[in-house]
Design a protein around this motif. Structure first.
Motif, PDB file in Angstrom:
ATOM      1  N   VAL A 155      -8.050 -10.248  27.857  1.00 51.23           N
ATOM      2  CA  VAL A 155      -9.448 -10.675  27.758  1.00 51.23           C
ATOM      3  C   VAL A 155     -10.234  -9.632  26.974  1.00 51.23           C
ATOM      4  O   VAL A 155     -10.981  -9.960  26.042  1.00 51.23           O
ATOM      5  N   ASP A 156     -10.057  -8.374  27.316  1.00 50.20           N
ATOM      6  CA  ASP A 156     -10.781  -7.295  26.633  1.00 50.20           C
ATOM      7  C   ASP A 156     -10.459  -7.283  25.143  1.00 50.20           C
ATOM      8  O   ASP A 156     -11.350  -7.120  24.307  1.00 50.20           O
ATOM      9  N   ARG A 157      -9.201  -7.457  24.816  1.00 46.39           N
ATOM     10  CA  ARG A 157      -8.788  -7.477  23.405  1.00 46.39           C
ATOM     11  C   ARG A 157      -9.477  -8.610  22.646  1.00 46.39           C
ATOM     12  O   ARG A 157      -9.936  -8.426  21.524  1.00 46.39           O
ATOM     13  N   HIS A 158      -9.585  -9.764  23.274  1.00 50.55           N
ATOM     14  CA  HIS A 158     -10.227 -10.909  22.611  1.00 50.55           C
ATOM     15  C   HIS A 158     -11.750 -10.723  22.525  1.00 50.55           C
ATOM     16  O   HIS A 158     -12.349 -11.127  21.528  1.00 50.55           O
ATOM     17  N   LEU A 159     -12.348 -10.125  23.544  1.00 48.37           N
ATOM     18  CA  LEU A 159     -13.792  -9.942  23.524  1.00 48.37           C
ATOM     19  C   LEU A 159     -14.226  -8.838  22.563  1.00 48.37           C
ATOM     20  O   LEU A 159     -15.295  -8.918  21.969  1.00 48.37           O
ATOM     21  N   HIS A 160     -13.397  -7.826  22.405  1.00 47.61           N
ATOM     22  CA  HIS A 160     -13.790  -6.667  21.608  1.00 47.61           C
ATOM     23  C   HIS A 160     -12.940  -6.455  20.357  1.00 47.61           C
ATOM     24  O   HIS A 160     -13.046  -5.435  19.711  1.00 47.61           O
ATOM     25  N   ALA A 182     -13.943 -20.989  19.856  1.00 49.07           N
ATOM     26  CA  ALA A 182     -12.579 -20.978  19.312  1.00 49.07           C
ATOM     27  C   ALA A 182     -11.837 -19.740  19.801  1.00 49.07           C
ATOM     28  O   ALA A 182     -10.643 -19.811  20.120  1.00 49.07           O
ATOM     29  N   GLY A 183     -12.524 -18.618  19.874  1.00 51.42           N
ATOM     30  CA  GLY A 183     -11.899 -17.397  20.378  1.00 51.42           C
ATOM     31  C   GLY A 183     -11.478 -17.533  21.835  1.00 51.42           C
ATOM     32  O   GLY A 183     -10.397 -17.094  22.224  1.00 51.42           O
ATOM     33  N   ILE A 184     -12.319 -18.175  22.627  1.00 50.97           N
ATOM     34  CA  ILE A 184     -11.972 -18.389  24.031  1.00 50.97           C
ATOM     35  C   ILE A 184     -10.818 -19.380  24.137  1.00 50.97           C
ATOM     36  O   ILE A 184      -9.917 -19.196  24.959  1.00 50.97           O
ATOM     37  N   ARG A 185     -10.818 -20.385  23.296  1.00 50.95           N
ATOM     38  CA  ARG A 185      -9.703 -21.348  23.278  1.00 50.95           C
ATOM     39  C   ARG A 185      -8.391 -20.622  22.976  1.00 50.95           C
ATOM     40  O   ARG A 185      -7.376 -20.848  23.642  1.00 50.95           O
ATOM     41  N   ASP A 206     -18.644 -10.255  30.735  1.00 55.16           N
ATOM     42  CA  ASP A 206     -17.784  -9.097  30.514  1.00 55.16           C
ATOM     43  C   ASP A 206     -16.330  -9.414  30.861  1.00 55.16           C
ATOM     44  O   ASP A 206     -16.024 -10.473  31.419  1.00 55.16           O
ATOM     45  N   ALA A 207     -15.450  -8.494  30.520  1.00 49.89           N
ATOM     46  CA  ALA A 207     -14.011  -8.707  30.698  1.00 49.89           C
ATOM     47  C   ALA A 207     -13.636  -8.846  32.172  1.00 49.89           C
ATOM     48  O   ALA A 207     -12.803  -9.692  32.526  1.00 49.89           O
ATOM     49  N   ASP A 208     -14.233  -8.042  33.033  1.00 54.33           N
ATOM     50  CA  ASP A 208     -13.923  -8.147  34.461  1.00 54.33           C
ATOM     51  C   ASP A 208     -14.335  -9.514  35.010  1.00 54.33           C
ATOM     52  O   ASP A 208     -13.574 -10.158  35.740  1.00 54.33           O
ATOM     53  N   GLY A 209     -15.533  -9.945  34.664  1.00 58.26           N
ATOM     54  CA  GLY A 209     -16.027 -11.242  35.130  1.00 58.26           C
ATOM     55  C   GLY A 209     -15.192 -12.394  34.611  1.00 58.26           C
ATOM     56  O   GLY A 209     -14.904 -13.348  35.341  1.00 58.26           O
ATOM     57  N   PHE A 210     -14.789 -12.312  33.338  1.00 62.43           N
ATOM     58  CA  PHE A 210     -13.962 -13.376  32.753  1.00 62.43           C
ATOM     59  C   PHE A 210     -12.605 -13.402  33.449  1.00 62.43           C
ATOM     60  O   PHE A 210     -12.090 -14.471  33.793  1.00 62.43           O
ATOM     61  N   THR A 211     -12.034 -12.232  33.682  1.00 57.65           N
ATOM     62  CA  THR A 211     -10.734 -12.153  34.355  1.00 57.65           C
ATOM     63  C   THR A 211     -10.828 -12.726  35.760  1.00 57.65           C
ATOM     64  O   THR A 211      -9.965 -13.516  36.177  1.00 57.65           O
ATOM     65  N   ASP A 212     -11.865 -12.374  36.491  1.00 58.05           N
ATOM     66  CA  ASP A 212     -12.053 -12.919  37.837  1.00 58.05           C
ATOM     67  C   ASP A 212     -12.222 -14.436  37.790  1.00 58.05           C
ATOM     68  O   ASP A 212     -11.704 -15.153  38.657  1.00 58.05           O
ATOM     69  N   ALA A 213     -12.926 -14.942  36.773  1.00 64.28           N
ATOM     70  CA  ALA A 213     -13.122 -16.385  36.637  1.00 64.28           C
ATOM     71  C   ALA A 213     -11.799 -17.102  36.372  1.00 64.28           C
ATOM     72  O   ALA A 213     -11.574 -18.204  36.874  1.00 64.28           O
ATOM     73  N   VAL A 214     -10.926 -16.490  35.601  1.00 65.83           N
ATOM     74  CA  VAL A 214      -9.609 -17.065  35.339  1.00 65.83           C
ATOM     75  C   VAL A 214      -8.815 -17.140  36.643  1.00 65.83           C
ATOM     76  O   VAL A 214      -8.201 -18.175  36.949  1.00 65.83           O
ATOM     77  N   PHE A 215      -8.843 -16.071  37.425  1.00 69.30           N
ATOM     78  CA  PHE A 215      -8.131 -16.078  38.707  1.00 69.30           C
ATOM     79  C   PHE A 215      -8.711 -17.128  39.649  1.00 69.30           C
ATOM     80  O   PHE A 215      -7.967 -17.846  40.323  1.00 69.30           O
ATOM     81  N   ALA A 216     -10.030 -17.231  39.704  1.00 64.63           N
ATOM     82  CA  ALA A 216     -10.666 -18.224  40.573  1.00 64.63           C
ATOM     83  C   ALA A 216     -10.287 -19.639  40.139  1.00 64.63           C
ATOM     84  O   ALA A 216      -9.987 -20.493  40.976  1.00 64.63           O
TER      85      ALA A 216
END
Length: 76
Positions: free
Chosen positions: A70-75, A8-11, A40-50
């Motif tokens: 992303v960082d705000r939602h993860l942490h 739900a958080g990722i949604r 991690d936040a960097d990996g998630f951000t890169d995945a969004v761009f990809a």
């Protein structure tokens, strides 16, 4: 208190990225990120761009804007 559902958080995060920054990923990409999110936040951000078919190196300012959210939602 019950623990927050990570999917739900990722949604919520993906909705925010779409509405605020224009990263409106296709449903199959959203599902992939909900089912197996990068650690991690960097990996998630890169995945969004990809998933968006974008090169993050070409858009450093936008990458940092996405990563901040992303960082705000993860942490919290």
């Amino acid at each position: 208190m019950t623990p927050r559902d990570p999917k739900a958080g990722i949604r919520e995060l993906l909705h925010e990225l779409c509405v605020d920054l224009g990263f409106c990923l296709p449903p199959h990409e959203q599902r992939r990120l909900r089912e197996a999110p990068p650690a991690d936040a960097d990996g998630f951000t890169d995945a969004v761009f990809a998933a968006e078919g974008m090169d993050p190196d070409q858009h450093p300012r936008l990458w940092h804007q996405v990563r901040e959210r992303v960082d705000r939602h993860l942490h919290g």
